[in-house]
Design a protein around this motif. Sequence first.
Motif, mmCIF file in Angstrom:
data_model
loop_
_atom_site.group_PDB
_atom_site.id
_atom_site.type_symbol
_atom_site.label_atom_id
_atom_site.label_comp_id
_atom_site.label_asym_id
_atom_site.label_seq_id
_atom_site.Cartn_x
_atom_site.Cartn_y
_atom_site.Cartn_z
ATOM 1 N N HIS A 161 105.198 -58.619 -25.811
ATOM 2 C CA HIS A 161 105.113 -58.298 -24.510
ATOM 3 C C HIS A 161 106.442 -57.159 -24.337
ATOM 4 N N HIS A 162 106.145 -56.181 -23.644
ATOM 5 C CA HIS A 162 107.365 -55.257 -23.273
ATOM 6 C C HIS A 162 107.916 -55.841 -22.224
ATOM 7 N N ARG A 163 107.223 -56.371 -21.106
ATOM 8 C CA ARG A 163 107.739 -56.819 -19.708
ATOM 9 C C ARG A 163 108.786 -57.665 -20.030
ATOM 10 N N VAL B 16 97.341 -62.903 -28.838
ATOM 11 C CA VAL B 16 97.672 -61.362 -28.102
ATOM 12 C C VAL B 16 98.742 -60.831 -28.568
ATOM 13 N N LEU B 17 97.871 -59.774 -29.825
ATOM 14 C CA LEU B 17 98.784 -58.947 -30.637
ATOM 15 C C LEU B 17 98.301 -57.580 -30.622
ATOM 16 N N ASP C 205 98.929 -51.565 -30.013
ATOM 17 C CA ASP C 205 99.613 -50.191 -29.462
ATOM 18 C C ASP C 205 100.469 -50.717 -28.334
ATOM 19 N N ARG C 206 100.671 -51.829 -28.085
ATOM 20 C CA ARG C 206 101.639 -52.469 -27.235
ATOM 21 C C ARG C 206 102.525 -53.480 -27.783
ATOM 22 N N HIS D 252 100.906 -48.794 -33.454
ATOM 23 C CA HIS D 252 100.094 -47.885 -33.172
ATOM 24 C C HIS D 252 100.589 -46.876 -32.229
ATOM 25 N N ARG D 253 100.802 -45.848 -32.757
ATOM 26 C CA ARG D 253 101.391 -44.710 -31.771
ATOM 27 C C ARG D 253 100.338 -43.662 -31.635
ATOM 28 N N ALA E 234 112.836 -49.130 -25.102
ATOM 29 C CA ALA E 234 111.394 -50.031 -25.585
ATOM 30 C C ALA E 234 110.405 -48.596 -25.984
ATOM 31 N N ALA F 68 92.404 -57.723 -30.451
ATOM 32 C CA ALA F 68 92.824 -56.256 -30.240
ATOM 33 C C ALA F 68 92.631 -55.511 -31.795
ATOM 34 N N ARG G 12 105.199 -53.980 -18.069
ATOM 35 C CA ARG G 12 106.687 -53.976 -18.026
ATOM 36 C C ARG G 12 107.097 -53.144 -16.575
ATOM 37 N N ASP H 157 93.323 -58.123 -22.342
ATOM 38 C CA ASP H 157 94.153 -59.175 -22.094
ATOM 39 C C ASP H 157 95.547 -59.050 -21.504
ATOM 40 N N ARG H 158 95.759 -57.536 -21.571
ATOM 41 C CA ARG H 158 97.080 -57.535 -21.133
ATOM 42 C C ARG H 158 97.065 -56.535 -19.787
ATOM 43 N N ARG I 286 92.866 -66.111 -21.695
ATOM 44 C CA ARG I 286 92.762 -66.936 -23.044
ATOM 45 C C ARG I 286 93.177 -68.348 -22.746
ATOM 46 N N ALA J 141 90.886 -51.277 -27.659
ATOM 47 C CA ALA J 141 91.349 -52.661 -27.474
ATOM 48 C C ALA J 141 89.763 -53.342 -27.370
#
Lengths: 654, 654
Positions: A300-302, A311-312, A315-316, A373-374, A390, A536, B302, B315-316, B375, B536
Amino acid sequence: MARSVVLPVAPSRGRLRPLGLDEVRITGGFWARRREINATATLGHCRDWMARVGWIGNFRAAVEGRIERDRRGREFADSDVYKLLEAMAWEAAGHGADSALDTQIAELTESIAPAQEPDGYLNTAFGRPGQQPRYSDLEWGHELYCYGHLIQAGVAQARARGEGELTKIARRAADHVCATFGPGGIEGVCGHPEIEPALVELARLTGEQRYLDQAALFVDRRGHRTLADTEFGRAYYQDDLPVRQATVLRGHAVRALYLAAGAVDVAVETGDDALLAAVVRQWEATVARRTYLTGGMGSHHRDESFGDDFVLPPDRAYSETCAGVASVMLSWRLLLATGEPRFADLAERTLFNVVAASPSEDGRAFFYANTLHRRRRGTVPATDVDSPRAESSLRAPWFAVSCCPTNVARTLAQLPAYLATVDDDGVQLHQYADAEIATSLAGGHDVALRVRTDYPAGGAVTVRIDRSPDRPWTLSLRVPGWARGAAAWLVEPDGTRRSVPVGTATVARRFRPGDEVRLELPVAPRWIGADPRIDAVRGTVAVQRGPLVYCAESVDLPDGHEADAVRVDPSSPPEDGPDAEGTVIVAGELTGHAEQSDAPWPYAPLDRPATTPPDTDGPAEIVLVPYRSWANRGPSTMRVWLPTAEPDPPAAPS
Amino acid sequence: MARSVVLPVAPSRGRLRPLGLDEVRITGGFWARRREINATATLGHCRDWMARVGWIGNFRAAVEGRIERDRRGREFADSDVYKLLEAMAWEAAGHGADSALDTQIAELTESIAPAQEPDGYLNTAFGRPGQQPRYSDLEWGHELYCYGHLIQAGVAQARARGEGELTKIARRAADHVCATFGPGGIEGVCGHPEIEPALVELARLTGEQRYLDQAALFVDRRGHRTLADTEFGRAYYQDDLPVRQATVLRGHAVRALYLAAGAVDVAVETGDDALLAAVVRQWEATVARRTYLTGGMGSHHRDESFGDDFVLPPDRAYSETCAGVASVMLSWRLLLATGEPRFADLAERTLFNVVAASPSEDGRAFFYANTLHRRRRGTVPATDVDSPRAESSLRAPWFAVSCCPTNVARTLAQLPAYLATVDDDGVQLHQYADAEIATSLAGGHDVALRVRTDYPAGGAVTVRIDRSPDRPWTLSLRVPGWARGAAAWLVEPDGTRRSVPVGTATVARRFRPGDEVRLELPVAPRWIGADPRIDAVRGTVAVQRGPLVYCAESVDLPDGHEADAVRVDPSSPPEDGPDAEGTVIVAGELTGHAEQSDAPWPYAPLDRPATTPPDTDGPAEIVLVPYRSWANRGPSTMRVWLPTAEPDPPAAPS
């Protein structure tokens, strides 16, 4: 030879006994280079930045009564000064007694010392006129967190050089913590765990039971909802469930991992097997369901937190560098406690693919988050301003929240300690690098080994015995879990050659100086797939070579293709590149995918796709590079998980 | 019949002319039920919560000099009181002149009025003793944002009932804004766009050019970096690039969409075709690359922002409800300006799958974020405490940041205005519901239509002409873009039946009362695939039926299976369920996937997967429900994108 004291972690019991920085030297190879850069570039870089952005100056401003006006940085800025001091102290352990590092440590310590209050309180963000009162914000204030790093720095100084001024400051702070948060005091915990492992280590250093008791109290108190429920929920700081009851790591990844490390320390020192078992169980569930291929943790970025199971998203991916450091800390403690090689496996993966990915090749810029992933080329960040934490395009020289650079620095400085251990039977090698190891076995018998390898480029590891007691003992070598299915070979001094399974390979004999043991690990590149529950990455594969995760980076692709243009064919095995740079070549194609024109709406019935299949340039050999080395050649796009050629669409419904 | 003034958006020019809430009535069907719940439950629910959490009381606290101590809620709490007032005003438009709503509006207005300063300033978070000074924090303070909602409420009152006290408060605030931020004043913009469309609407209401000028100035000022660079970067509040130069929506989704809506308003009123074209271009790129299948926008938790192109993890998914509302606002403005049905297409998708997904069936709980994949079963939230904003398990009665409930309420209250328009040639129907429309065509000729349909359950729409001028005119009906590839049929009054392509179907004739036009839309369920650049959802498909996106929800699966157990077979077409609930049945299987035991490490070489394939219960018929209705039957797991049966793994490398 007496037992070394130059130990980052010195448990009084446990399955394995760690070796000190005066017992293990890394003499060459990848980690030696990284450690050299750390010593010669990163430490000074961090000091200069913290002087420039005012975090070091905060201590003087506090003393001079102008802190309300002049304080710089976030509430936890003090901690980065302490982490740098810790890194310097461990690094100094490998140098002569009056190194320039000692001078720098003394200068920094002189800046800090006057800011400590008579009762031991020390924090530049709280408690002075115009500031919030002490301990008025345990959720976000990070006061105990900062002590944790101060104490770890003080312990490092004591172990590297003997107790000095920094150690004294740390002890006064720890005494203050015990007086303030001990029985009858504030019944709270810090929003950011970190004090726990620090207090245990101080107890180990000093033999003072009260530090251990306080750490145990903090571990036991957590999970009883003494912290406020915030937007992120109490799981964010692991205050949702007692450590003993939790089944998986959750919430803010660094907090979760530091807490788990401290819980292991408490469990080991108090003989609390139930607590140790709880942490092992959490580690298992986290590794099985919440960890990236790189070893990275926290998607999670948040809230910089673990996500739900599986949940992996690549790209995030957040995969904070500090979570990688913290994961290595936890795995190391579990390895010492249990002796199980799976903990060293994860430490290796995380060191090579997260911790080593953070710093640039010159050691003066860092990734805070480590995306897998960029999609968009970044812009070259200014070298003279700090960056948001981030943003994962190119490494940045400093961050407003700059926990990662000093965390990497202290990890690299103490890295030799993670290579090997001893027990009553002999010596265990956990990580492979050119190294020299000199220690003593049970009974005080000296033993010395020399490890020679170009691992992970090559898979051969030769261990030469330079000194050995005149009795049988056991040399143990970790056979990484990734070697499963391909033969690892062990060649003993008498020429016996045998295939060994993953886990631990051992040679038990009466070694003589000059004996050599050779381990051959199958580092050839291989395709890796993911559990289908990781949605993902459905329809993609990755490449790993030895412990290294690989990626496609646009700078290696012809004709300006972006990484998203890559399609691979996993029916052909990946092969080593022709160069000495560690590249891998895979079969596939480059499509016009990334550049294709858009449909007005990107969703469509299966029998009439929104976009026509992209053009392809036909079969291609695609060059992959180690993930940790990406983004060192200018702005680029990158991906670890590579789509396989798209299957024919399912038959359209009638 | 005079042109209606009961208009949420009343451009003075543009391709189409909107109809007022006194010209269009929704008489039955889905939206009528939702509007009834909105009027009878949601409005009171919002008022009661805001009384209880103290947001309404803030105004009195400000007047009584105790605001520093007693203020409740976030800095933008005032705005939710205004949005509720706006919702009440539009809702009152459909009721008699002295409805209970008018009393409530008057009472709330009486609470607010005394808090307005003599110079027009009105905000309970700034400017009083002990508070930060006015406009000292344009980045986060939301002062202009709050005025925007106040002005929209004042305009709503004026249009629904004639100018009243609320309108006067709004005008004084707008005058204050012009005086303070106009030429020679503060050269800044608000961190959260919203004042822009509000000022244009006030200019339309009052004919005062200065409001339009100020809105244009705000639009032109943005992108010139007058706001500070924060952790989220200036793109967060669209201050990175001037509106005219941007090529895609970016940053915080609600901010981006409100700004774009305001820019369209300015462009229309000033005849600025270049500005309009810039927004259309941004809309196109955003729809093609940054929008969920549901119409949801903004994938980042975020910073509540759009992600990079094609970063749309189910999922996000954040897909904030307010971004759905804002997207409808933007699409509606673009539809009025251009007449192009693609804008009504997106509005329909977003209304059914985002805006309608937020409220519970009883209108007393809401989703803030609208994930496309859940999930883990959530827990039932307490009904008496507010919730964190982004927790997406079950709907919550209120949020600490509670922008969404009142935003849904005002949208449902004004919904009839989005159904139809007129132009010089005739009447255009954009959204289909049981409705009665009475307006006038060019020349003042009355026209009345009655629409009968059970859309979207059924695809037949019958338009009966009840009144018509005695001259030819054109009835236009939108044929949604999702109807592509399946015949839509138009049956004219004389029985002519013709297939019509997507876009706009027209019948031009001298209509007579009693004439009927019938449109038959192919609402049968269909498999939907995604552009392969949306990584995704690789290897998955979705189901759409008419405009409705469907999902698998665990409560519909046998034997306690979770949604992640579903594998579907897209070679069989989805079919309507046997019941009248709008379910869809697809072929597939239920696997032990979600429950299978873990491998210690979830990544493995392709030729030896980490986990054995899950057991399957064999072929199964899987029930899907409309996405918007999920999570109304207790805690559940859910997914919109459904994996197809896993293909055979690629041949293992030798």
